[in-house]
Scaffold this motif. Structure first.
Motif, short mmCIF file in Angstrom:
data_model
loop_
_atom_site.label_atom_id
_atom_site.label_comp_id
_atom_site.label_asym_id
_atom_site.label_seq_id
_atom_site.Cartn_x
_atom_site.Cartn_y
_atom_site.Cartn_z
N ASP A 1 0.84 -1.20 0.00
CA ASP A 1 0.00 0.00 0.00
C ASP A 1 0.88 1.25 0.00
N SER A 2 0.39 2.29 -0.66
CA SER A 2 1.13 3.54 -0.79
C SER A 2 0.10 4.63 -1.10
N PRO A 3 0.53 5.88 -1.19
CA PRO A 3 -0.42 6.93 -1.58
C PRO A 3 -1.10 6.64 -2.91
N ALA A 4 -0.45 5.88 -3.78
CA ALA A 4 -1.05 5.52 -5.07
C ALA A 4 -2.10 4.42 -4.92
N GLY A 5 -2.16 3.78 -3.74
CA GLY A 5 -3.13 2.72 -3.50
C GLY A 5 -2.67 1.38 -4.05
N LEU A 6 -3.61 0.45 -4.10
CA LEU A 6 -3.37 -0.89 -4.61
C LEU A 6 -4.19 -1.12 -5.87
N LEU A 7 -3.80 -2.11 -6.67
CA LEU A 7 -4.62 -2.46 -7.83
C LEU A 7 -6.03 -2.86 -7.40
N ALA A 8 -6.14 -3.51 -6.25
CA ALA A 8 -7.45 -3.94 -5.75
C ALA A 8 -8.40 -2.77 -5.51
N ASP A 9 -7.85 -1.57 -5.30
CA ASP A 9 -8.69 -0.38 -5.10
C ASP A 9 -9.54 -0.06 -6.32
N GLN A 10 -9.10 -0.49 -7.50
CA GLN A 10 -9.86 -0.20 -8.72
C GLN A 10 -11.26 -0.80 -8.66
N MET A 11 -11.39 -1.98 -8.07
CA MET A 11 -12.70 -2.63 -7.99
C MET A 11 -13.23 -2.76 -6.57
N TYR A 12 -12.33 -2.74 -5.59
CA TYR A 12 -12.74 -3.06 -4.22
C TYR A 12 -12.24 -2.02 -3.21
N LYS A 13 -12.29 -0.76 -3.58
CA LYS A 13 -11.78 0.28 -2.68
C LYS A 13 -12.53 0.30 -1.35
N GLU A 14 -13.83 0.13 -1.39
CA GLU A 14 -14.62 0.15 -0.15
C GLU A 14 -14.18 -0.97 0.80
N GLU A 15 -13.98 -2.16 0.26
CA GLU A 15 -13.58 -3.30 1.09
C GLU A 15 -12.16 -3.12 1.64
N VAL A 16 -11.24 -2.62 0.80
CA VAL A 16 -9.87 -2.41 1.26
C VAL A 16 -9.81 -1.26 2.26
N ASP A 17 -10.59 -0.21 2.00
CA ASP A 17 -10.64 0.92 2.95
C ASP A 17 -11.17 0.49 4.31
N ARG A 18 -12.06 -0.48 4.32
CA ARG A 18 -12.58 -0.99 5.59
C ARG A 18 -11.45 -1.61 6.43
N LEU A 19 -10.56 -2.35 5.75
CA LEU A 19 -9.41 -2.91 6.46
C LEU A 19 -8.49 -1.79 6.95
N ARG A 20 -8.25 -0.81 6.09
CA ARG A 20 -7.39 0.31 6.48
C ARG A 20 -7.96 1.04 7.68
#
Length: 199
Positions: free
Chosen positions: A51-70
């Protein structure tokens, strides 16, 4: 080796009918590509995205789910571009790649969770061999032009499985996961020390 790894990914993805996104395989500062080779031949590859300020590839489709973990204070990495040559004993290759990915993520970079986007047909495989759990619904992945779901795996779970089974291949018959094929805790410690010394 990077080119050979890319060719293996293309070959294995094409065999399954998936597309490959060239931009996703470009070398970036927040990614490490692991390559398993045998007699100069690449037999397996796995890329870890941090993870970085640029985000992850998974953010393209699953940003809400990854943000929940963050939001829970978890440090999230991702596994992408996994491929293993079908002609080689893949259990050992997959175990080595995933264990090294765990070492890089957990021991070197202090990440707590890994996510991976997989075809829905392969969910059972990842649940069984590593203990992933599904956290995102089925969607069409524009990079692979195929359906995908998001899975997650906690580093704490992996650490416990390594303590139980790592390096104990005699338990492989009774344990359906990859963990008996992982390195032993002592081997893991030695690998971690060497990687930290080389930084």
């Amino acid at each position: 080796r990077r080119e050979s790894a890319s060719l293996l990914v293309k070959k294995m993805y094409a065999w399954r009918g998936y597309a490959t996104d060239e931009t996703a395989s470009q070398q970036e500062a927040n990614r490490i590509t692991l390559v398993a080779s045998y007699q100069e031949r690449v037999i397996g590859t796995l890329t870890i995205g941090f993870d970085s300020p640029a985000g992850l590839l998974a953010d393209q489709m699953y940003k809400e789910e990854v943000d929940r973990l963050r939001a829970e204070g978890r440090r999230v990495g991702e596994f992408i571009k996994l491929a293993a040559d079908r002609d080689i004993h893949s259990m050992r290759v997959l175990a080595a790649l995933f264990h090294l990915a765990y070492i890089y993520g957990r021991k070197i970079h202090q990440y707590t969770d890994a996510v991976i986007e997989v075809n829905p047909r392969h969910v059972g495989f990842y649940e069984k061999i590593l203990g992933f759990r599904q956290i995102g619904p089925e969607r069409i992945c524009p990079r692979a032009r195929a359906p995908a779901v998001l899975l997650s795996l906690s580093a704490e779970y992996v650490a416990e499985k390594i303590r139980q089974f790592g390096g104990q291949r005699e338990k492989a018959h009774g344990e359906r996961s990859l963990y008996p094929w992982f390195f032993s805790p002592e081997e893991e410690e030695g690998i971690t020390r060497r990687l930290l010394a080389g930084r």
